[in-house]
Structures are given as C-alpha cells and as structure tokens.
Design a protein around this motif. Sequence first.
Motif, PDB file in Angstrom:
ATOM      1  N   LYS A 169       2.785  15.978   6.134  1.00 48.53           N
ATOM      2  CA  LYS A 169       2.164  17.099   6.845  1.00 48.53           C
ATOM      3  C   LYS A 169       3.233  17.859   7.636  1.00 48.53           C
ATOM      4  O   LYS A 169       3.243  19.092   7.686  1.00 48.53           O
ATOM      5  CB  LYS A 169       1.120  16.528   7.801  1.00 48.53           C
ATOM      6  N   LEU A 170       4.130  17.112   8.226  1.00 50.83           N
ATOM      7  CA  LEU A 170       5.204  17.704   9.033  1.00 50.83           C
ATOM      8  C   LEU A 170       6.093  18.595   8.178  1.00 50.83           C
ATOM      9  O   LEU A 170       6.487  19.684   8.576  1.00 50.83           O
ATOM     10  CB  LEU A 170       6.026  16.554   9.632  1.00 50.83           C
ATOM     11  N   ASP A 181       1.731  11.584   7.740  1.00 52.33           N
ATOM     12  CA  ASP A 181       2.066  12.649   8.683  1.00 52.33           C
ATOM     13  C   ASP A 181       3.423  13.278   8.419  1.00 52.33           C
ATOM     14  O   ASP A 181       3.640  14.446   8.709  1.00 52.33           O
ATOM     15  CB  ASP A 181       2.015  12.110  10.110  1.00 52.33           C
ATOM     16  N   MET A 182       4.342  12.509   7.881  1.00 53.98           N
ATOM     17  CA  MET A 182       5.646  13.091   7.531  1.00 53.98           C
ATOM     18  C   MET A 182       5.435  14.209   6.520  1.00 53.98           C
ATOM     19  O   MET A 182       6.066  15.267   6.607  1.00 53.98           O
ATOM     20  CB  MET A 182       6.552  12.027   6.920  1.00 53.98           C
ATOM     21  N   PHE A 229       0.290  -0.727   5.652  1.00 53.33           N
ATOM     22  CA  PHE A 229      -0.715   0.247   6.103  1.00 53.33           C
ATOM     23  C   PHE A 229      -0.103   1.160   7.171  1.00 53.33           C
ATOM     24  O   PHE A 229      -0.300   2.381   7.155  1.00 53.33           O
ATOM     25  CB  PHE A 229      -1.938  -0.501   6.641  1.00 53.33           C
ATOM     26  N   GLY A 230       0.681   0.569   8.082  1.00 57.53           N
ATOM     27  CA  GLY A 230       1.373   1.367   9.097  1.00 57.53           C
ATOM     28  C   GLY A 230       2.289   2.395   8.451  1.00 57.53           C
ATOM     29  O   GLY A 230       2.341   3.564   8.862  1.00 57.53           O
ATOM     30  N   LEU A 231       2.995   1.982   7.412  1.00 54.68           N
ATOM     31  CA  LEU A 231       3.885   2.905   6.711  1.00 54.68           C
ATOM     32  C   LEU A 231       3.103   4.043   6.068  1.00 54.68           C
ATOM     33  O   LEU A 231       3.537   5.196   6.079  1.00 54.68           O
ATOM     34  CB  LEU A 231       4.679   2.147   5.635  1.00 54.68           C
ATOM     35  N   VAL A 232       1.945   3.715   5.515  1.00 53.14           N
ATOM     36  CA  VAL A 232       1.115   4.755   4.904  1.00 53.14           C
ATOM     37  C   VAL A 232       0.770   5.824   5.943  1.00 53.14           C
ATOM     38  O   VAL A 232       0.884   7.023   5.693  1.00 53.14           O
ATOM     39  CB  VAL A 232      -0.186   4.157   4.320  1.00 53.14           C
ATOM     40  N   LEU A 233       0.390   5.374   7.129  1.00 53.44           N
ATOM     41  CA  LEU A 233       0.063   6.328   8.198  1.00 53.44           C
ATOM     42  C   LEU A 233       1.271   7.220   8.500  1.00 53.44           C
ATOM     43  O   LEU A 233       1.158   8.434   8.636  1.00 53.44           O
ATOM     44  CB  LEU A 233      -0.347   5.578   9.466  1.00 53.44           C
ATOM     45  N   ILE A 234       2.428   6.594   8.614  1.00 53.05           N
ATOM     46  CA  ILE A 234       3.633   7.351   8.950  1.00 53.05           C
ATOM     47  C   ILE A 234       3.936   8.392   7.870  1.00 53.05           C
ATOM     48  O   ILE A 234       4.164   9.568   8.168  1.00 53.05           O
ATOM     49  CB  ILE A 234       4.838   6.396   9.125  1.00 53.05           C
ATOM     50  N   LEU A 285       0.816  -1.214   0.000  1.00 52.82           N
ATOM     51  CA  LEU A 285       0.000   0.000   0.000  1.00 52.82           C
ATOM     52  C   LEU A 285       0.851   1.266   0.000  1.00 52.82           C
ATOM     53  O   LEU A 285       0.395   2.330  -0.409  1.00 52.82           O
ATOM     54  CB  LEU A 285      -0.908   0.021   1.234  1.00 52.82           C
ATOM     55  N   ILE A 325      -3.563   8.249  -0.512  1.00 52.95           N
ATOM     56  CA  ILE A 325      -4.591   7.253  -0.204  1.00 52.95           C
ATOM     57  C   ILE A 325      -5.562   7.120  -1.373  1.00 52.95           C
ATOM     58  O   ILE A 325      -5.948   6.015  -1.758  1.00 52.95           O
ATOM     59  CB  ILE A 325      -5.302   7.632   1.106  1.00 52.95           C
ATOM     60  N   GLU A 326      -5.911   8.272  -1.967  1.00 55.32           N
ATOM     61  CA  GLU A 326      -6.789   8.206  -3.132  1.00 55.32           C
ATOM     62  C   GLU A 326      -6.147   7.391  -4.257  1.00 55.32           C
ATOM     63  O   GLU A 326      -6.793   6.594  -4.922  1.00 55.32           O
ATOM     64  CB  GLU A 326      -7.073   9.604  -3.645  1.00 55.32           C
TER      65      GLU A 326
END
Lengths: 298, 323, 248
Positions: A122-123, A119-120, A111-116, A42, A231-232
Amino acid sequence: MALLEPSTITILVLTGIFSSSIIFLISAGLQIVFGIQRILNLTVGSFYAIGAYVGITFINFFLKMGFSVVYGLLFLILAGLSLSFLGPTIERGVLNFVYKKEEAFQLLATFGLVLIFEDMIKLIWGSYPQISDFGILTYGEFRFLDTSFPVYYFLVIISAFLIAFLLEFFIKKTRQGKKMRSVADDIEMSEGLGVKVRNIYILSFTIGTVLGTLAGALIIPVTAAVLGMGIEAIVLAFAVVVIAGLGSMRGALLASLIVGLLQAFITFIFPELTTFVIYLIVIAVLLIKPTGLMGKEI
Amino acid sequence: MKKILSGNLFFTLILIALLALVPYIAPPFYVYLTLTSLAYIPVVIGFNILFGYTGLLSFGHGLFLALGMYTTAFLMRNYTMENLEVLILASALSAFIVGLGVGYICVKYTRIYFALLTLAFGMVFYTLLIKFTPITGGDEGLRITFKPLLLGLDFRYLPHLDFLFQPYYYYVLGIVIILTVLAYIIVSSHFGLSLKAIKENSEKAEALGINIKRFRLYSFVISAIYTSIGGALLAHITSHVTPIFSYWTTSGEIVFMTLLGGFTNFFGPIIGVFVYTLLRDFIMSTIIYWRILFGAALLLIIIFVPGGISEGLIRIYKHFKGA
Amino acid sequence: MGLLEVLEVTKYYGDFKALDNVDLKINRDERISIIGPNGAGKTTLLNLISGLLKPTRGKIILEGKNITNMSPSERCKLGIVKSFQIPSYFPNLTTLDNLKVALISSLGKSKNFLKSYQQDEEINNLSERALEVFGLYERRNFLAKDLPHGDKKLLDVASAFALRPKLILLDEPTSGVSIKEKRDLMGTIMSALKEMEISSLILVEHDMDIVFNYSSRVVVLHNGKILDDSSPELVKANKEVASVMFGS
Ligand SMILES: Nc1ncnc2c1ncn2[C@@H]1O[C@H](COP(=O)(O)OP(=O)(O)OP(=O)(O)O)[C@@H](O)[C@H]1O
Ligand SMILES: [Mg+2]
C-alpha cells in the motif's frame, strides 16, 4: 440455468488449468518450506502479491523504454526472479529466530509478516488497483472448436509444468537437492554428515519465495494487482496443501488441478459458493485422510 | 500465597473502580473504546482457555464471535426479541451447539492441523454468511435497529450514545466481571489443572487416566460460548453485524490481542484487549500503515517476549525488586 | 489368580516386527521383571499393555475382560498404569501439582469445574503424603522441569503410584542415574510399593542385581520373542539367556 455446452466446458477446463498452474506455483512455495523447515509459511501469499505489483512496474517500465511487447513474458519472469533477494532476507532476518519456538508461534510470525507486506504494498503502490500495459492477447489467440483462448494461457501452463519439472529434477538429482531431502528427513543426522542446515534453510525458503513471486508476475496480464490479493491467494493455496498433504510436491500438483478446475466450474455455476465448496473439501479431506491425498503419516 | 491473592484482589478492585468511572471522566470516544474492549474480554478469555490452558491454537475463533453477533441480530430482527439476557443466553446456546459439532471434529487433531481445521471452519462460516442473504443479509450484514431491554428495563427513550455509555456500559461491565470471575474459577479448578496437564504433556495426561479428547472438547465448547457471548455484547455496540467478523483476519486479531497481553497469565489477554483497542484506534487515526506496526509488534513479541505485556511487566517488576 | 493375559500378541512398526506372537500370563501379587537386550521389544510390550500402542494381532485381557481396544485412559481407570522409560511429567507444573493431576484423575474429580483444586484438602493431603514417600516433599514447589534427573524419574513413578493401580508397569525406572543412586532409587520405589499397597508389578530393568533381588519371576525377551519365563534362579542358570544378555 446456463447449460454447460461443449464450448463452455472447454473454456472452463482451460481457464481452470490456467489458474491451477498459478495456484500450483504458490502452493509449491508453501510445500517446499513446510517440507524442509516445518513451517506453514503464510508469507508466500504476500510474495505472490509483490510479484504481481513488481511485475507490473517492471513491464510498464520496459514497454515505456521502447522494448517490444513480445518480450513481455521474459520481463515478467525476470521480475519474479529479481525478487529472490527477499528469501534470504526474511529467512535470516525473521524465521531464523523462530525455528526453536512452538509451531503456533511460527505460524503467527509468518502472519505478522503478511500484515507488514500488506501495508508495504500500500505504501509503495497505493490503494488503487494496478494494471499492466501488457495485454493478454499480445501473443494472439488459439482457436479450438468454436471458441478461442489467449495463447498466453498456454505459455503460463507450460511454464508451470516446466518449473514443476525443474523442481523435481533439482530435488531428486542435484547435490543441493539431495541435501535438502536429507534435512527434511532427519536434521540431526544430516548435520552429523556435514550438511550446513543453515544454508539449506536459506535455499529452500528462497525457492519458496521465488515460486510465489513468479506466480504473481505471471498472473498480471490476466488480472489487475489489488490489495488483499495475497491473502486471497494464501487461502486457496492453503486449501491446496491440505488436500495435497503437507509437504508433498506431487500432491500439490494434483490438488492444484482439482482446486483450479473446481474453482472455474463452481464460479461459473454458483459464483459465490467457490470458497465454501473448496473449504468443505478441505474439511472433508482432513476428516477422512488428515494427511491429505499424498502426505506422509503424521 | 494469601498475600499474592489479596494483592491480586486489590488491583482487581481498583481496576473495576476505574472502569466504573470511565463514563464520567473520559471523553465519549474513549468511553466507546473502553466499552468495545469490555465486550472483547469474554472473547479473548474464551480463546485463551483453549490456547493458553489447553494448548490448542484456534485460527478460526472469529466464527464464534460472528455467531454471537448474528444470533443476536437475527433474533432481534426476525422475532423482535428484546431481552438482552435472552439474547445472551441464545448466543451461548448457539455456540454450545455449533461448538460441540465443530469441536468434535477439530479436537481429533492438535498442533498445526488443529489450527488449519479451525481456520477452514471459520472460512466456511464466512462464506455461508455471505451467501445466505435472506437470513444473514449477505455482504451487507444485518443492522440492529432498536435497543434491547436490560433486565427487563426499557431505555429506548435515551439517545443511542447515552444508552451505550450509561445503562449498557454498566450492564456489560457487570456481565464481564461475572464471566471473568467464572473463568478464573474454572481454570483454577480440578478441571482447569487437568487442562494444563493436557497442554503440558498429553501422553502423560492420558496415561494418568484423563480422557484427553473429551477434555479438549469441553475446553473448546466453553471457549466457544465465551467468545459468542462477547459477540452478543459487541453486536449492540456496533449495531451492525457483518461477515468480516468471521473472516480469518478477525480470528488473527483475537490471537494477536491475546499474545500481546500474554497468554501465560490469566489476566494477560485482558490487558491485551485494552492495549490493542486503544492503540489500534490511536494508530489507525494517525498512521495509515498500522499493519506494519502490528506485524512488527507481533514479530517482536514472538521473538523476545512470548509471554507478552504481562510477562514484560513481571520481568520489569522482578528486575526492580531484585535491584 | 490371573490378573492380566497377553494372548498371541504381534506388533509391527511398518514392516518391522517388534513383537512376535508373545504370550504372557500375570497373576495377582506377582512381581515380574522383563529383561532383554536393547531393542528386544520391552517398551513395546509395556506400551501394548498400557494402551499407548495397539497390537497388530492378538488380545489383551484384564481380569477376564478384553481391553485390547481400550484407550490408555480407560485402562488406567481399570487399574493399569505405566511409568515411562524417558521420564514423562508436566514440565511447567510444580512437583506437587504434577502429583495432584494424577490424584484428581484417580479420584474421578477431574470433571469438577468449579472447585479450586488448591483448596481440596483430600487432594492436598494425599499428594503431600505421596511426595513424602518418594522423598520429593522438600522440592514440592519446584517446577518439574527444574528437578534433577533422578527426581524426574521418581516423579514419573510417583504419579503412577498415586493412581493406586492394580498393576503397575515400570519401564527402566533407574535408567540414566548413577549406579549408587540406582540402589537408593529402587529402595525408595520398593518401600513406596509397600506403603501404597500396590502388589502387582512389571518391571523393565537392565541392572541384573536389581532384577534378581526384587522380582519373583523373570521374563526374557529377545528379538520380539519370549526366550525364557521362570524364577530368577532358573533364568540366571540359563546359558542361552546369558549369551543373549551379555554376549558371552
Ligand atoms: N515408533 C517406532 N517406530 C518404528 N520402530 C520402532 C518404534 N518404536 C520402537 N521401534 C523399534 O522396535 C524395536 C523394539 O523397541 P523397544 O523400544 O520396544 O525396545 P526395548 O526393548 O524397550 O529397548 P531398550 O532397552 O533400548 O529400551 C527396536 O528395534 C526399535 O527400534
Ligand atoms: Mg525400552
């Protein structure tokens, strides 16, 4: 009801093919990693997003430095390629630890990587959409019937075909590519024949990464980079690979075309039904031919 | 055996007593979070019947959460249905019907194909919710503007928060206890053991005469009903139902809570719900970049403690007992 | 009286013909051994009978009923059960629970949603008895994955026996254990057959002593075809069989 006039149809077909080429790059990234590592990655959506953001930063920087806008496409490609370091980093740093786990966990790790990554981004870039100073009409327009298209569309379509061709050549004709195929077929046998599976994994994951970042970089003259774009993208690319058949490169090419064109037409006719229709097709394909249009038997 | 059982029972009773005290001892904000967690318990229990006990990873369980929420909101708005019991039953019924249909298709596949197919159904439902504005309110979703009757009792005279923190809280606690006990009975039953067998080795299970597709479908439907009831309970807490509950990120959250607490243990997902809900609010209010933390936590769990917090606790317990 | 008939069965894997027009009739109370070199198609034949595979052509009839298109679980209910060449069990369940799964299924209790399986006395008694018969009782609380190899094979066979089938199919129940253990294992299985009153058996086995000691009829498979089908003595005397089996 807006009628589909010939000129509208041409526009839709062309924009459809343009998005097909971007979708193809992303889904090719999914396919190659699935073909070799058997992981549905993902993260490729995140690579796409990062490619877009870095592309904008890159090109704006160079334009400020006084480089001519004519080199824009080159800078974008450079931006995509420069992110290749993410491949080995993520592969060694994370995926390496989940190869032996159940499929469900592998999927969840990405999926965990996608979350990370979400936010990166965004950061680093904040929550506002990022826009490049590289206009879509830089390379002029192309007139056809009574409509016109940015030449940039053609350049991207050509680039995507070129990349598809290079990939095919690489996998079919080069030593590394042959090793990759043998790993995809039978890991133990290839290991026995002296193929370093580790290196092949790194290689395939890096190719998958770069396909994503390139797609992201190439799209930015057309749209702004926004949060959630990764994500899209993954949602679409996922639809493509299911329709294509997991792991099949040619299938991905065909399915990208289908999805890209459908997207263009449905968005025009019933704007909000796009995802719905695409996913209905996904379900239909899974039901009728779960291995996809061109997938191997499960 | 008996000792373990009574030990479990003992802890369970203490936990229930603590939960019953929360509205009296905790600040309102934490009462709210606890209440939200309670509503999520049937959701994760349902998810885990499918994942932990049957071995099928659904990446689209948000569909059933949203189904319960929308069923509730729809019936309240359009038919002024007031009885919470009726609303819960209606949510269970809609999950039964939808779960049977969707499940019938999905259980033809396993492993990654199952995950992908459920994801696709979740997304289809999401777009339906957005598109069918007259029924679903589109992007905006639906608001629930009045309070339901609890066991026929009218609490409408109470301010919203007082209603939530007193009668509604205990009502939810009661329902959740009943559902949890029932789920425990199901997974310990003949049927439950057969599900585990299917998860462990479906070929052998089939060779022993278990109709694996049918059993996977039963599991799917039970799972859908639990998740949907959770949604029905949650709807009154949020008083606003939106399509996001069917989006794949919500489905991902359900998976995350379950893994965090530990899918290998019946009580693991329940621990996961509380830890996640409390942590998320704490972290989200102090750190903007909470996704980084959750992503990293997910990776660490998968790599080092696939059994989640409950496995970690058991390991620690064994360590000290052994030392 | 006829129990099972395999009629003109052919099985392809892709382009590869693993079984070629095989005919086989099995009567009640027969103990048949199937022998043949590696890759002859023995496992394939058992899988076709148990329903794990579907034939490309041909029919399979049980007591006059065409079962060709039935799933393994349906055939299991009709009384055909198979143990696996590579032992198949539930790795993270205890030995006892492994047996209980089989018993619950065979007694038609697996749709019991509300009754605790631990507290079902009938299941408890039967599963413990079966474990005793197979000498696994001491290790009843081991997880199946922690059992030694020989016990895993026994567990697989035991769970098949627990279903009390009309016809049991054993695919190399003794493969992968030492010669000495083989005899013990086979002895255990044979006494279990008697104890549990299972009378019809198809055994796939490489050890000729076992084959000739324990069977009433021997079927020889070679390259997917039946080469010989008669009494142990006659098969032993068949030169062609000897050359196929031992390359002499
Ligand atoms: N799933 C499959 N796909 C393709 N070929 C297969 C498959 N299963 C078996 N075969 C081939 O079919 C032939 C028969 O296999 P089978 O397992 O039935 O042999 P066998 O007699 O049981 O051998 P062994 O004594 O080694 O157990 C072999 O050549 C094998 O390679
Ligand atoms: Mg075999």
